[in-house]
Motif scaffolding. Structure first.
Motif, PDB file in Angstrom:
ATOM      1  N   ARG A  16      14.050  14.237  -2.586  1.00 22.54           N
ATOM      2  CA  ARG A  16      13.696  14.238  -4.008  1.00 22.54           C
ATOM      3  C   ARG A  16      14.642  15.138  -4.811  1.00 22.54           C
ATOM      4  NH1 ARG A  16      13.384  14.318  -8.570  1.00 22.54           N
ATOM      5  NH2 ARG A  16      11.593  14.257  -9.975  1.00 22.54           N
ATOM      6  N   HIS A  51      -1.774   5.925  -4.576  1.00 20.31           N
ATOM      7  CA  HIS A  51      -0.921   4.940  -3.905  1.00 20.31           C
ATOM      8  C   HIS A  51      -1.783   3.844  -3.288  1.00 20.31           C
ATOM      9  CE1 HIS A  51       1.807   8.391  -4.126  1.00 20.31           C
ATOM     10  NE2 HIS A  51       2.818   7.603  -3.817  1.00 20.31           N
ATOM     11  N   TYR A  78      17.459   9.330  -9.021  1.00 20.45           N
ATOM     12  CA  TYR A  78      16.912   7.990  -9.248  1.00 20.45           C
ATOM     13  C   TYR A  78      17.769   7.271 -10.271  1.00 20.45           C
ATOM     14  CZ  TYR A  78      13.500   4.267  -9.869  1.00 20.45           C
ATOM     15  OH  TYR A  78      12.887   3.034  -9.901  1.00 20.45           O
ATOM     16  N   ASP A  82       5.990  10.233   0.083  1.00 25.49           N
ATOM     17  CA  ASP A  82       6.688   9.553  -1.012  1.00 25.49           C
ATOM     18  C   ASP A  82       7.899  10.383  -1.428  1.00 25.49           C
ATOM     19  OD1 ASP A  82       7.568   8.425  -3.361  1.00 25.49           O
ATOM     20  OD2 ASP A  82       5.598   8.305  -4.310  1.00 25.49           O
ATOM     21  N   THR A 124      10.413   9.647  -3.314  1.00 27.33           N
ATOM     22  CA  THR A 124      10.827   9.463  -4.703  1.00 27.33           C
ATOM     23  C   THR A 124      10.166  10.496  -5.605  1.00 27.33           C
ATOM     24  OG1 THR A 124      11.083   7.091  -4.315  1.00 27.33           O
ATOM     25  CG2 THR A 124      10.954   7.806  -6.604  1.00 27.33           C
ATOM     26  N   ASN A 125       8.931  10.862  -5.274  1.00 27.10           N
ATOM     27  CA  ASN A 125       8.159  11.765  -6.128  1.00 27.10           C
ATOM     28  C   ASN A 125       7.771  13.074  -5.446  1.00 27.10           C
ATOM     29  OD1 ASN A 125       7.691   9.926  -8.535  1.00 27.10           O
ATOM     30  ND2 ASN A 125       6.876   8.647  -6.887  1.00 27.10           N
ATOM     31  N   TRP A 182       7.358   3.791  -0.061  1.00 25.91           N
ATOM     32  CA  TRP A 182       7.327   5.134   0.508  1.00 25.91           C
ATOM     33  C   TRP A 182       7.373   5.023   2.028  1.00 25.91           C
ATOM     34  CZ3 TRP A 182       3.366   2.881  -2.246  1.00 25.91           C
ATOM     35  CH2 TRP A 182       2.146   2.670  -1.600  1.00 25.91           C
ATOM     36  N   HIS A 220       6.256  -0.162  -5.607  1.00 20.10           N
ATOM     37  CA  HIS A 220       6.786   1.128  -5.165  1.00 20.10           C
ATOM     38  C   HIS A 220       7.003   1.068  -3.662  1.00 20.10           C
ATOM     39  CE1 HIS A 220       7.772   5.266  -5.625  1.00 20.10           C
ATOM     40  NE2 HIS A 220       6.717   5.750  -4.979  1.00 20.10           N
ATOM     41  N   CYS A 268      13.447   3.814  -5.197  1.00 25.57           N
ATOM     42  CA  CYS A 268      12.449   4.189  -4.186  1.00 25.57           C
ATOM     43  C   CYS A 268      12.716   3.514  -2.843  1.00 25.57           C
ATOM     44  CB  CYS A 268      11.039   3.877  -4.689  1.00 25.57           C
ATOM     45  SG  CYS A 268      10.735   2.155  -5.153  1.00 25.57           S
ATOM     46  N   GLN A 269      13.160   2.263  -2.869  1.00 23.85           N
ATOM     47  CA  GLN A 269      13.485   1.566  -1.625  1.00 23.85           C
ATOM     48  C   GLN A 269      14.577   2.313  -0.859  1.00 23.85           C
ATOM     49  OE1 GLN A 269      14.711  -2.704  -1.767  1.00 23.85           O
ATOM     50  NE2 GLN A 269      16.586  -1.944  -0.823  1.00 23.85           N
TER      51      GLN A 269
END
Length: 292
Positions: free
Chosen positions: A157, A255, A162, A244, A246-247, A229, A227, A184-185
């Protein structure tokens, strides 16, 4: 928490399509802290044939055959899901990552959620020495699997930006890792590659994430998105746990799981083949609404 989810996928073609066969993975999971209450999919034009099966990973997969000529395809999926997961502290005691690695390779089950099925390279997630070395920084000798996975998630992260314009579905993992840009992928694939390089079981999860608008601003219809994860096997006692990157979040009740596989190629919500048009425009609109 109970959510109503609407996921609308549209294709517009430059010229008529005479034939289409699609695979749909649009029914949310039941299990791992969530329960499917209802699910429907409306398709226009109306398919000539619809068949349903469960794939190896347990994902509800619908095969759709469209024989009528068309220039527009609309797939409207609506689901209601109940989600209730226990909160897991990233500093909570957990087995050492070395013990998890040994237990995964000693597993004698070949079922869909057996850890041994998620420790090897897959089509979109090769094991790469540089990515393994990056992940190893988070796993000191004897450290817990949860703390290590959470630290790797935090670093991704922090270190990656992103950028939806930086990659496409086919962008190789090595390029994503070197550029440190993606979506995210991509972040999920990088984390999975690092974990598998260390011999740790990691699965790719597709689904939905509830978004909350800034204070004082209205929620925009269709503004949510699919999304991705990572689910990490943390031993028999803890089981599969979502991270996750991304976050920088351990997955809890915001989720919603749609499908689980080795990488994105196992879980694409809509894929297939068409006959007739070389150019197409894809549109996706997602709403995740909390039922009061």
């Amino acid at each position: 928490m109970i959510y109503d989810i609407r996921h609308v996928t549209t294709y517009a073609y430059d010229s008529p399509v005479s034939f289409a066969r699609c695979s749909l993975r649009l029914e949310p999971w039941s299990g791992n802290g969530q329960q499917l209450i209802s699910h429907t999919v409306e398709i226009r034009p109306r398919p000539a044939e619809r068949t349903i099966r469960r794939d190896f990973f347990g994902t509800h997969t619908e095969s759709v055959l469209i024989e009528a000529a068309h220039r527009n395809l609309r797939i409207d999926s609506r689901s209601r899901v109940s989600v209730s997961r226990k909160q897991l502290d990233r500093a909570a005691p957990s087995p050492s990552w070395e013990d998890i690695r040994e237990a995964a390779f000693e597993s004698n089950s070949l079922g869909p959620m057996s850890p041994v099925g998620y420790v090897f390279a897959s089509s979109l997630v090769p094991v790469d020495a540089s990515v393994t070395a990056y992940a190893a920084v988070s796993f000191a000798p004897g450290s817990g699997i949860v703390a290590g996975a959470a630290d790797l998630m935090r670093r991704i992260r922090s270190d990656f930006r992103y950028d939806p314009k930086a990659t496409v579905i086919s962008t190789p993992l090595r390029e994503v890792f070197e550029k440190r840009h993606g979506v995210c992928q991509d972040f999920a694939h990088v984390m999975i590659a690092g974990l598998r390089g260390l011999g740790l079981p990691a699965a790719y999860v597709s689904g939905y994430l509830r978004t909350i608008p800034p204070p004082g601003q209205p929620r925009l219809q269709g503004a949510d998105a699919t999304h991705a994860w990572v689910s990490v096997w943390c031993g028999a006692a803890i089981g599969w746990t979502g991270f996750d990157p991304t976050n920088d979040l351990i997955v809890e009740n915001d989720h919603i799981i749609l499908a689980v596989g080795r990488d994105f190629s196992d879980v694409s919500p809509v894929d297939g083949i068409i006959v007739g048009s070389r150019k197409q425009k894809l549109g996706v609109a997602v709403d995740v609404l909390l039922v009061e």
